[in-house]
Design a protein around this motif. Structure first.
Motif, mmCIF file in Angstrom:
data_model
loop_
_atom_site.group_PDB
_atom_site.id
_atom_site.type_symbol
_atom_site.label_atom_id
_atom_site.label_comp_id
_atom_site.label_asym_id
_atom_site.label_seq_id
_atom_site.Cartn_x
_atom_site.Cartn_y
_atom_site.Cartn_z
ATOM 1 N N SER A 71 15.569 17.853 12.565
ATOM 2 C CA SER A 71 15.154 16.814 13.513
ATOM 3 C C SER A 71 16.267 15.816 13.797
ATOM 4 O O SER A 71 16.170 15.009 14.727
ATOM 5 C CB SER A 71 13.928 16.063 12.974
ATOM 6 N N ASP A 72 17.340 15.870 13.029
ATOM 7 C CA ASP A 72 18.447 14.926 13.165
ATOM 8 C C ASP A 72 19.187 15.184 14.474
ATOM 9 O O ASP A 72 19.717 16.273 14.700
ATOM 10 C CB ASP A 72 19.397 15.080 11.981
ATOM 11 N N GLU A 73 19.220 14.181 15.337
ATOM 12 C CA GLU A 73 19.896 14.361 16.625
ATOM 13 C C GLU A 73 21.404 14.497 16.456
ATOM 14 O O GLU A 73 22.101 14.950 17.385
ATOM 15 C CB GLU A 73 19.567 13.212 17.577
ATOM 16 N N ASN A 74 21.921 14.109 15.295
ATOM 17 C CA ASN A 74 23.340 14.290 14.975
ATOM 18 C C ASN A 74 23.507 15.385 13.918
ATOM 19 O O ASN A 74 24.322 15.278 13.013
ATOM 20 C CB ASN A 74 23.944 12.978 14.481
ATOM 21 N N GLU A 120 11.584 11.729 25.585
ATOM 22 C CA GLU A 120 12.107 11.636 24.217
ATOM 23 C C GLU A 120 11.286 12.489 23.255
ATOM 24 O O GLU A 120 11.830 13.120 22.342
ATOM 25 C CB GLU A 120 12.112 10.177 23.747
ATOM 26 N N GLN A 123 12.326 16.046 23.796
ATOM 27 C CA GLN A 123 13.648 16.279 23.232
ATOM 28 C C GLN A 123 13.580 16.425 21.717
ATOM 29 O O GLN A 123 14.237 17.292 21.128
ATOM 30 C CB GLN A 123 14.595 15.135 23.619
ATOM 31 N N SER A 124 12.759 15.587 21.077
ATOM 32 C CA SER A 124 12.608 15.643 19.624
ATOM 33 C C SER A 124 12.014 16.984 19.192
ATOM 34 O O SER A 124 12.497 17.613 18.246
ATOM 35 C CB SER A 124 11.716 14.490 19.153
ATOM 36 N N ARG A 127 14.435 19.876 19.915
ATOM 37 C CA ARG A 127 15.592 19.827 19.020
ATOM 38 C C ARG A 127 15.281 20.554 17.716
ATOM 39 O O ARG A 127 16.101 21.334 17.210
ATOM 40 C CB ARG A 127 15.978 18.372 18.741
ATOM 41 N N THR A 131 16.740 23.885 19.823
ATOM 42 C CA THR A 131 18.165 23.560 19.874
ATOM 43 C C THR A 131 18.853 23.721 18.529
ATOM 44 O O THR A 131 19.922 24.349 18.433
ATOM 45 C CB THR A 131 18.364 22.118 20.385
#
Length: 266
Positions: A71-74, A120, A123-124, A127, A131
């Motif tokens: 879940s970490d966007e980075n 958002e 996207q979460s 991801r 992704t």
């Protein structure tokens, strides 16, 4: 045989519980001595529990865990890459790499499709379910390419919901369908790998409990509360039951790469 008795290098995501845990532990039972298991999930302590069971099932295997939060966007996969390379260096004569993409979430089950307009939130969810999985898959393909004696196997744990609509599963269905499309493209472009999308059927896991607690749809809740039925397609399975059938199917190795199969189709 494609799996049984082979010296395997297996990577499993979502390996801390449920289907992911069952895949790692069941595969260890039939793998050759000195096989390798790299287990990924968010919870490090739960991952170690799986690692302990894997080791009990085959005391000769090498097991390592890496905590990864998809879940970490980075998201950084540096730890996974480092562990993978080290384990490959420690291994010899690997027959086959097996990559199982199992990690994922159900998404927002409190809103109808027409209400899911928050970008958002989308996207979460994507991801975690799409992704990050693609990012990991690309890395693992590069790391496995040309290293095993036999073609690597990539398994996508999918769902009936990828091809059939049910109320409150909009985000989950969307991400599962996207994953299947990705793996079909992967198979078409890379004939040197074996790829399968496996739908495990209704399984008694924590995710099932989450659906019961969060769905807005009374019909879905009632269906998921039902533990058994005279209709075999509503039979609730244990993780061990569905994983045993999946591994037997993979071992038989008669499927078209990139195809999907459901527990009840076999």
């Amino acid at each position: 045989m494609a799996l049984v008795g082979k010296k395997t290098f297996c990577v499993v995501t979502g390996a801390s519980r449920g289907i992911g845990q069952a895949i790692a532990t069941k595969l260890a039972e039939t793998s050759a001595p000195e096989s390798t298991f790299l287990l990924l999930a968010t919870n490090k302590e739960k991952l170690q529990e799986t690692a302990d069971i894997v080791q009990e099932n085959n005391i000769t295997v090498n097991v390592e865990t890496v905590a990864v939060d998809f879940s970490d966007e980075n998201l950084s996969l540096e730890g996974v890459e480092t562990a993978f390379k080290r384990l490959v260096e420690q291994s010899s004569d690997i027959d086959r790499f097996i990559i199982v993409h199992n990690a994922g979430t159900t998404g927002d089950m409190n809103q109808k499709a027409i209400e899911l307009e928050n970008p958002e939130a989308w996207q979460s969810h994507l991801r975690i379910n799409v992704t990050a999985m693609v990012q990991l898959n690309c890395l693992l393909y590069r790391l496995t390419n040309g290293k095993g004696k036999e073609a690597p196997i990539f398994v996508n744990i999918t769902s009936l919901l990828a091809i059939k609509a049910f109320p409150s599963f909009t985000q989950y269905s969307t991400s599962k369908a996207a994953r299947e499309a990705y793996f079909r493209a992967f198979a078409a472009e890379e004939p040197n790998v074996r790829i399968l999308s496996y739908s495990p059927g209704p399984v008694l896991t924590d995710m099932r409990s989450s659906v019961i607690e969060t769905t807005f749809d009374a019909g879905v809740k009632a269906a998921f509360l039902e533990q058994e039925s005279g209709d075999v397609h509503k039979q609730v399975l244990t993780p061990e039951q569905t994983v045993a059938k999946m591994l037997a199917f993979l071992d038989h190795d008669a499927y078209e790469s990139g195809s999907r199969i459901d527990y009840f189709d076999i």
